[in-house]
Motif scaffolding. Structure first.
Motif: not given
Length: 211
Positions: A5, A7, A62-64, A67, A81-82, A86, A89, A143
């Motif tokens: 994503s 963002n 940043f890594s998914e 999450y 996402w975001g 970040e 993503t 991240g």
């Protein structure tokens, strides 16, 4: 790795200890490509340029993968996402395998890994508790910020490919731990203070811990 994503944020006003602040941490996904410039991401709010944006913090990844962990801790938040502020993503971004100074190609853009994200009170406001700052530090997966070596557009689905591994460096996760540990790893310190991918101010601050 690839972009899950892209963002961006508009300026948002928050209140902390009775004082109003403007922040760009409330990022939301965009369907369009975004432009990564050497001083920041075009169209993205950067409210306090003392600590965000600029050469060494032009864009935040940043890594998914993380999450799931945070959703378990904060299931009542409105997750998109975001969420961590970040700009990008990323799938399978692993801070234990990415080194400070590494260069990567993201779509048409060439970037360099510079430093982990250090959470501030605005992150706590977004999550509804200042406790999240210590939780973020203890979790250890922050991240990473990047420097833009060649500007350009990136979009969802773009792959991230290693161009050159940094020599005599430490990982993003090790750097993050170094920033917060009381008993700082001396070998890591020696590598950090000569690493030109890290901003001079931070290298000078860490230099005082050398024994």
């Amino acid at each position: 790795m690839n972009i899950i994503s892209t963002n961006l944020a508009k300026p948002t006003t928050i209140v902390w200890n009775g004082k109003e602040y403007t922040t760009g941490i409330f990022k939301i996904p965009t369907e369009n490509s975004i432009y990564l410039g050497k001083e920041g991401v075009t169209g993205d709010e950067v409210s306090d340029r003392r600590v965000h944006g600029g050469e060494f913090k032009a864009c935040y990844l940043f890594s998914e993968m993380h999450y799931k962990y945070w959703k378990t801790l904060y299931p009542d938040l409105d997750w998109t996402w975001g969420m961590f502020g970040e700009n990008l993503t990323i799938s399978n971004l692993d801070e234990t395998k990415i080194y400070i100074g590494d260069t990567y190609r993201i779509g048409e853009v060439l970037v360099q890994i510079t430093q982990p994200r250090q959470p501030c009170f605005k992150f706590g406001v977004k999550f509804g508790t200042i406790d999240v700052l210590q939780q973020f530090v203890e979790y250890g997966y922050p991240g990473t910020y990047i420097r833009i070596l060649e500007e350009g557009h990136v979009k969802t689905g773009d792959t991230i490919k290693l161009v050159k591994r940094a020599e005599n460096s430490i990982t993003v996760a090790q750097h993050f731990k170094l920033l917060y540990s009381r008993d700082k790893n001396q070998d890591h310190l020696k590598k950090v203070i000569i690493n030109e991918a890290i901003p001079p101010k931070q290298r000078n601050e860490l230099k005082v811990f050398l024994k």
